[in-house]
Structures are given as C-alpha cells and as structure tokens.
Design a protein around this motif. Sequence first.
Motif, short mmCIF file in Angstrom:
data_model
loop_
_atom_site.label_atom_id
_atom_site.label_comp_id
_atom_site.label_asym_id
_atom_site.label_seq_id
_atom_site.Cartn_x
_atom_site.Cartn_y
_atom_site.Cartn_z
N PRO A 80 0.80 -1.23 0.00
CA PRO A 80 0.00 0.00 0.00
C PRO A 80 0.83 1.28 0.00
O PRO A 80 0.30 2.36 -0.27
CB PRO A 80 -0.83 -0.13 1.29
CG PRO A 80 -0.01 -1.01 2.18
CD PRO A 80 0.69 -1.98 1.26
N ALA A 81 2.13 1.16 0.29
CA ALA A 81 3.00 2.33 0.20
C ALA A 81 3.34 2.65 -1.25
O ALA A 81 3.80 3.75 -1.55
CB ALA A 81 4.28 2.10 1.00
N ARG A 82 3.12 1.68 -2.14
CA ARG A 82 3.47 1.86 -3.55
C ARG A 82 2.24 1.97 -4.46
O ARG A 82 2.31 2.60 -5.51
CB ARG A 82 4.31 0.67 -4.02
CG ARG A 82 5.66 0.53 -3.34
CD ARG A 82 6.68 1.44 -3.97
NE ARG A 82 6.87 1.11 -5.38
CZ ARG A 82 7.38 1.95 -6.28
NH1 ARG A 82 7.69 3.18 -5.92
NH2 ARG A 82 7.54 1.57 -7.52
N LEU A 86 -8.07 1.56 -6.66
CA LEU A 86 -9.14 2.40 -7.19
C LEU A 86 -10.47 1.66 -7.24
O LEU A 86 -11.52 2.24 -7.01
CB LEU A 86 -8.78 2.89 -8.59
CG LEU A 86 -7.48 3.68 -8.74
CD1 LEU A 86 -7.25 4.06 -10.20
CD2 LEU A 86 -7.50 4.92 -7.85
N GLU A 87 -10.40 0.34 -7.54
CA GLU A 87 -11.64 -0.44 -7.68
C GLU A 87 -11.26 -1.92 -7.60
O GLU A 87 -10.14 -2.30 -7.96
CB GLU A 87 -12.31 -0.13 -9.02
CG GLU A 87 -13.71 -0.68 -9.18
CD GLU A 87 -14.36 -0.25 -10.49
OE1 GLU A 87 -15.44 -0.78 -10.80
OE2 GLU A 87 -13.79 0.61 -11.19
N THR A 88 -12.17 -2.76 -7.14
CA THR A 88 -11.92 -4.20 -7.07
C THR A 88 -13.16 -4.95 -7.56
O THR A 88 -14.26 -4.40 -7.61
CB THR A 88 -11.59 -4.67 -5.65
OG1 THR A 88 -12.76 -4.56 -4.83
CG2 THR A 88 -10.46 -3.85 -5.04
N LEU A 116 -8.08 -2.64 -9.82
CA LEU A 116 -7.59 -1.49 -10.59
C LEU A 116 -6.73 -0.66 -9.65
O LEU A 116 -7.22 -0.15 -8.64
CB LEU A 116 -8.76 -0.67 -11.14
CG LEU A 116 -8.38 0.56 -11.97
CD1 LEU A 116 -7.63 0.17 -13.23
CD2 LEU A 116 -9.63 1.38 -12.32
N PHE A 117 -5.44 -0.57 -9.97
CA PHE A 117 -4.48 0.14 -9.13
C PHE A 117 -4.10 1.48 -9.75
O PHE A 117 -4.26 1.70 -10.96
CB PHE A 117 -3.19 -0.67 -8.99
CG PHE A 117 -3.27 -1.87 -8.10
CD1 PHE A 117 -3.40 -1.74 -6.73
CD2 PHE A 117 -3.19 -3.15 -8.63
CE1 PHE A 117 -3.45 -2.84 -5.89
CE2 PHE A 117 -3.25 -4.27 -7.81
CZ PHE A 117 -3.37 -4.12 -6.43
N ASP A 121 2.90 7.54 -9.61
CA ASP A 121 2.84 8.59 -10.64
C ASP A 121 1.43 8.75 -11.21
O ASP A 121 1.25 9.35 -12.27
CB ASP A 121 3.81 8.26 -11.78
CG ASP A 121 5.25 8.25 -11.31
OD1 ASP A 121 5.59 9.07 -10.44
OD2 ASP A 121 6.04 7.42 -11.81
N ALA A 122 0.45 8.14 -10.51
CA ALA A 122 -0.96 8.26 -10.90
C ALA A 122 -1.25 7.61 -12.25
O ALA A 122 -2.12 8.06 -13.00
CB ALA A 122 -1.40 9.73 -10.90
N VAL A 123 -0.52 6.54 -12.55
CA VAL A 123 -0.78 5.77 -13.77
C VAL A 123 -1.64 4.57 -13.37
O VAL A 123 -1.21 3.73 -12.56
CB VAL A 123 0.51 5.28 -14.43
CG1 VAL A 123 0.20 4.44 -15.67
CG2 VAL A 123 1.40 6.46 -14.79
N PRO A 124 -2.85 4.44 -13.90
CA PRO A 124 -3.70 3.30 -13.53
C PRO A 124 -3.28 2.04 -14.30
O PRO A 124 -2.81 2.12 -15.44
CB PRO A 124 -5.09 3.76 -13.95
CG PRO A 124 -4.84 4.69 -15.10
CD PRO A 124 -3.53 5.38 -14.80
N PHE A 125 -3.44 0.89 -13.67
CA PHE A 125 -3.28 -0.37 -14.37
C PHE A 125 -4.19 -1.41 -13.72
O PHE A 125 -4.51 -1.35 -12.53
CB PHE A 125 -1.83 -0.84 -14.41
CG PHE A 125 -1.28 -1.36 -13.10
CD1 PHE A 125 -1.32 -2.72 -12.80
CD2 PHE A 125 -0.71 -0.51 -12.18
CE1 PHE A 125 -0.81 -3.20 -11.61
CE2 PHE A 125 -0.19 -0.97 -10.99
CZ PHE A 125 -0.24 -2.33 -10.69
N LEU A 126 -4.61 -2.37 -14.53
CA LEU A 126 -5.50 -3.44 -14.09
C LEU A 126 -4.69 -4.70 -13.83
O LEU A 126 -3.85 -5.10 -14.64
CB LEU A 126 -6.55 -3.70 -15.17
CG LEU A 126 -7.55 -4.85 -14.92
CD1 LEU A 126 -8.48 -4.50 -13.77
CD2 LEU A 126 -8.34 -5.15 -16.20
#
Length: 270
Positions: A80-82, A86-88, A116-117, A121-126
């Motif tokens: 969670p520090a990294r 956003l959604e599960t 969804l993380f 750097d605020a880059v989302p990835f699934l």
Amino acid sequence: MSVNVRGFSRRRDGINSWEHRAALNVATIRRSAPDVIGAQELRPESLATYRAQLPEYSCVIGPGAGRPASPEFNAILFDPARLQVLETGGFWLSETPDRLSSAWRARIARSANWVLFSTPDAVPFLHLNTHLDHLSGLARLRGSDLLVRRITALRDGDDLPTVVTGDFNCRPGSAPYRRFADAGFRDTALAAGGHERETGTFHAFHGFRHAVLNRVDALRGARRIDWILVAGGRQRLRVEDHAVVRDHDASTGMFPSDHYPVLSTLAVSG
C-alpha cells in the motif's frame, strides 16, 4: 509475482505440509519483495500466515473458489505504500459468472479476482489473478474466453495497462495461451528474452528432478503453467525482466510450494 501457494496440507505431505514450509514460503516472497502478488490456492491457514508474517502487504481476497468445505482464494496482495486501490471485483469461471458456480466439467469452482491500481505517478493499471481447472481442457478454454471478454469490458476500449497472473494448468502454445495471445497479451517470459520451453514452474516438490521423474514432462517439455501476461499501454508498460524463483532449502530438500513462483519487473510510466 505470481505464485501457486498450495497453502494447504494433505496427510501424505510430510515435510511438505504447510506448517513446515510456511516460513520458507514467506521468506521467498520477502526476499523477492514484489509490489504486487497474484496468489493462487490461498487457503485459510496460509492466509492467516500471510496476514501475520507479511503485514507490509494489504490483501484483496476475491471470490472464493474450490469446494464449499475447503475454500481457496486467488488473492491479490500489494504494497500500500506503492499502490493505491481504485476499484476491485471478481467473478467465477462459469456460465453464471456472477454467482458461485462451476461449469464445463471443471472439477471445482474456479474464479478470477481483479484490482484497478494507481501507481505513485498516478498511472492506472488493471491486475487480474486467476486459476484455471487442472483436469478439464474445456473449462480452461471456456474460462480463458470468459477472462478475455471480462478484461475487455473492464478496459472499456481504453489502452489500459493490464497484467494477468495465474496458474493456467497448461503450457505455452495451448488453446488458452493462444486465446490470450490473439487478444494482444504478451508473455513476460518471452518479452524479457526467454524461450517458450524454458524451465517449468510446476515441480511437485521435486525441483529439477521432476522432469526426470515424470516421463510425460520429459517428452513434452517443461510444465511452464504459471504465467504473467501483459497487454495495453505499450507506451506506458515495459517488460524489463522475468525470472523463475527457484528458492529451496538445500539442507532439508524443502520447497516453498509445489510450483516455482514467477517474477516480472515491469516499468510503468505516465
């Protein structure tokens, strides 16, 4: 990291019982220090171990699979520090994916778990984690079809960086593998410069001796059935490295699991 934990014990397991190898399993994860882990066959006893001994990770358990009396989870653990959630969500690999069920001659209920993380750097990835059936080829094929459809829907036409981890119970080149490849997924083992028939990931607690002891594997090639697949975001998601983590205790012959974990280094940029 993707790891089939085999986080339960059978009467015949002896030295390979979870209680004996739990510390080695945890040490392997801690040494590799992945930001995110797709764990298959996580049972209540191994989940309790992870929560107690890996407090630096948060966990999204996902929908239960297996048998009602003996549930297992395709859990996603993350630092969670990294990473920010956003959604599960999750679903079962069946004709009725929104309720606990099995289909296509699968021996037990199978499921998928996704998160969804967002990166620092605020880059989302699934990230989706799953476990295909060990006996039914039809269940593996139909399950992979469903996985690709659901991932496509979750991405909603976007070029969203996507990572799939799992125990697929089949080799590269199989129909489920081709289904993912046809949908644009890359195998991180190959993207990092490896070969399709490289060292297997399932070894039944025998390590390198497994291919010698198992005539089918000796003829057909290594059982590389644990994969990390990536798709989308080609300008933002780069495969830098991939490794099969062969940790074991040489003095006792003990392994963290009956599968080797696989570890990929992915660069995600905005």
